[in-house]
Write a protein that holds these residues in place. Structure first.
Motif, PDB file in Angstrom:
ATOM      1  N   LEU A  60     -31.911   9.082  59.280  1.00 13.41           N
ATOM      2  CA  LEU A  60     -31.157   8.647  60.540  1.00 13.41           C
ATOM      3  C   LEU A  60     -30.914   7.218  60.714  1.00 13.41           C
ATOM      4  CD1 LEU A  60     -33.339  11.120  63.069  1.00 13.41           C
ATOM      5  CD2 LEU A  60     -30.834  11.485  62.044  1.00 13.41           C
ATOM      6  N   ASP A  61     -32.127   6.527  60.297  1.00 15.34           N
ATOM      7  CA  ASP A  61     -31.955   5.247  60.442  1.00 15.34           C
ATOM      8  C   ASP A  61     -30.907   4.531  59.482  1.00 15.34           C
ATOM      9  OD1 ASP A  61     -32.961   2.418  60.683  1.00 15.34           O
ATOM     10  OD2 ASP A  61     -33.635   2.610  58.444  1.00 15.34           O
ATOM     11  N   GLU A  62     -30.498   5.243  58.239  1.00 21.78           N
ATOM     12  CA  GLU A  62     -29.450   4.549  57.379  1.00 21.78           C
ATOM     13  C   GLU A  62     -28.418   4.960  58.118  1.00 21.78           C
ATOM     14  OE1 GLU A  62     -28.538   2.455  54.074  1.00 21.78           O
ATOM     15  OE2 GLU A  62     -30.516   3.005  54.750  1.00 21.78           O
ATOM     16  N   ALA A  63     -27.979   6.509  58.607  1.00 18.52           N
ATOM     17  CA  ALA A  63     -26.791   6.638  59.237  1.00 18.52           C
ATOM     18  C   ALA A  63     -26.491   5.939  60.341  1.00 18.52           C
ATOM     19  CB  ALA A  63     -27.036   8.335  59.385  1.00 18.52           C
ATOM     20  N   LEU A  64     -27.489   5.775  61.268  1.00 21.39           N
ATOM     21  CA  LEU A  64     -27.450   5.050  62.398  1.00 21.39           C
ATOM     22  C   LEU A  64     -26.767   3.596  62.144  1.00 21.39           C
ATOM     23  CD1 LEU A  64     -30.088   6.537  64.664  1.00 21.39           C
ATOM     24  CD2 LEU A  64     -27.881   7.052  65.182  1.00 21.39           C
ATOM     25  N   GLY A  65     -27.667   2.854  61.325  1.00 22.63           N
ATOM     26  CA  GLY A  65     -27.216   1.639  60.908  1.00 22.63           C
ATOM     27  C   GLY A  65     -25.891   1.531  60.679  1.00 22.63           C
ATOM     28  N   ARG A  66     -25.178   2.437  60.015  1.00 24.94           N
ATOM     29  CA  ARG A  66     -23.755   2.319  59.655  1.00 24.94           C
ATOM     30  C   ARG A  66     -22.753   2.334  60.983  1.00 24.94           C
ATOM     31  NH1 ARG A  66     -26.230   3.136  55.135  1.00 24.94           N
ATOM     32  NH2 ARG A  66     -24.928   2.595  53.180  1.00 24.94           N
ATOM     33  N   THR A  67     -23.250   2.806  61.883  1.00 23.03           N
ATOM     34  CA  THR A  67     -22.344   2.897  63.146  1.00 23.03           C
ATOM     35  C   THR A  67     -21.977   1.377  63.585  1.00 23.03           C
ATOM     36  OG1 THR A  67     -24.099   3.082  64.776  1.00 23.03           O
ATOM     37  CG2 THR A  67     -23.026   4.926  64.239  1.00 23.03           C
ATOM     38  N   SER A  68     -22.649   0.513  63.262  1.00 23.90           N
ATOM     39  CA  SER A  68     -22.070  -0.961  63.507  1.00 23.90           C
ATOM     40  C   SER A  68     -20.681  -1.229  62.795  1.00 23.90           C
ATOM     41  CB  SER A  68     -23.047  -1.652  63.293  1.00 23.90           C
ATOM     42  OG  SER A  68     -23.298  -1.798  61.759  1.00 23.90           O
ATOM     43  N   MET A  69     -20.549  -0.506  61.926  1.00 22.69           N
ATOM     44  CA  MET A  69     -19.155  -0.609  61.224  1.00 22.69           C
ATOM     45  C   MET A  69     -18.123   0.151  61.969  1.00 22.69           C
ATOM     46  SD  MET A  69     -19.996  -2.171  58.506  1.00 22.69           S
ATOM     47  CE  MET A  69     -18.638  -2.326  57.683  1.00 22.69           C
ATOM     48  N   LEU A  70     -18.494   0.864  63.005  1.00 22.10           N
ATOM     49  CA  LEU A  70     -17.351   1.364  63.696  1.00 22.10           C
ATOM     50  C   LEU A  70     -16.876   0.311  65.032  1.00 22.10           C
ATOM     51  CD1 LEU A  70     -18.912   5.052  64.198  1.00 22.10           C
ATOM     52  CD2 LEU A  70     -16.936   4.023  62.607  1.00 22.10           C
ATOM     53  N   ALA A  71     -17.658  -0.736  65.327  1.00 22.89           N
ATOM     54  CA  ALA A  71     -17.543  -1.492  66.511  1.00 22.89           C
ATOM     55  C   ALA A  71     -16.376  -2.292  66.241  1.00 22.89           C
ATOM     56  CB  ALA A  71     -18.829  -2.644  66.589  1.00 22.89           C
ATOM     57  N   GLU A  72     -15.866  -3.192  67.281  1.00 20.89           N
ATOM     58  CA  GLU A  72     -14.593  -3.573  67.404  1.00 20.89           C
ATOM     59  C   GLU A  72     -14.515  -4.934  66.217  1.00 20.89           C
ATOM     60  OE1 GLU A  72     -12.701  -6.415  70.681  1.00 20.89           O
ATOM     61  OE2 GLU A  72     -13.141  -4.623  71.441  1.00 20.89           O
ATOM     62  N   LYS A  73     -15.768  -5.383  65.881  1.00 24.35           N
ATOM     63  CA  LYS A  73     -16.117  -6.426  64.960  1.00 24.35           C
ATOM     64  C   LYS A  73     -17.029  -5.913  63.998  1.00 24.35           C
ATOM     65  CE  LYS A  73     -15.003 -10.527  67.793  1.00 24.35           C
ATOM     66  NZ  LYS A  73     -15.213 -11.579  68.358  1.00 24.35           N
ATOM     67  N   PRO A  74     -16.538  -4.980  62.994  1.00 22.10           N
ATOM     68  CA  PRO A  74     -17.527  -4.395  62.012  1.00 22.10           C
ATOM     69  C   PRO A  74     -18.463  -5.379  61.229  1.00 22.10           C
ATOM     70  CG  PRO A  74     -15.278  -3.606  61.727  1.00 22.10           C
ATOM     71  CD  PRO A  74     -15.248  -4.716  62.477  1.00 22.10           C
ATOM     72  N   GLU A  75     -19.649  -5.124  61.358  1.00 20.47           N
ATOM     73  CA  GLU A  75     -20.788  -5.876  60.561  1.00 20.47           C
ATOM     74  C   GLU A  75     -21.792  -5.229  60.082  1.00 20.47           C
ATOM     75  OE1 GLU A  75     -21.830  -9.556  62.259  1.00 20.47           O
ATOM     76  OE2 GLU A  75     -21.968  -8.390  64.160  1.00 20.47           O
ATOM     77  N   TRP A  76     -22.592  -5.262  59.238  1.00 25.00           N
ATOM     78  CA  TRP A  76     -23.773  -4.593  58.745  1.00 25.00           C
ATOM     79  C   TRP A  76     -24.696  -5.036  59.674  1.00 25.00           C
ATOM     80  CZ3 TRP A  76     -23.502  -0.498  55.661  1.00 25.00           C
ATOM     81  CH2 TRP A  76     -22.477  -0.484  54.738  1.00 25.00           C
TER      82      TRP A  76
END
Length: 120
Positions: A60-76
């Protein structure tokens, strides 16, 4: 947008393809949702027939962390806090699909935005 590690390192426990003890998850984007399939192995059990909660939390942690790539300004990003409320145990055996989305809502008092993540 690249959702998987393409560096020479690739030793992450959850997604590292070069980690011999890892889970080797590969993430993809489907309808603005982060998705990965996970086939638990026998050694991932905490009790007979039940996937260990730590393995579930790591996925879950790994998958949830990737949601930041869906933001207006994607970043890790990295997890600052992870709180998991288990509704029931995760059974050993079937192929599991992890799906994560990002939801943005106004903070109390309208002072800004909170980003919340959910997973199934």
């Amino acid at each position: 947008m690249e959702l998987n590690d393409t560096t020479d390192y690739q030793r992450c426990f959850v997604c590292g393809q070069r980690n011999p003890y890892g889970l080797h998850l590969v993430f993809r984007l489907e309808n603005n949702t982060i998705v990965a399939d996970f086939q638990p192995r026998e050694e991932h059990q905490g009790f007979p027939g039940v996937i260990h909660g730590g393995i579930v939390a790591a996925v879950l942690d790994e998958a949830l962390g990737r949601t930041s790539m869906l933001a207006e300004k994607p970043e890790w990003s990295m997890t600052g806090r992870l709180e998991v409320h288990y509704r029931r145990y995760v059974p050993f055996g079937p192929l599991l699909r992890i799906r994560c989305i990002i939801r943005i809502r106004k903070a109390p008092g309208g002072a800004g935005l909170w980003k919340t993540h959910s997973s199934r």
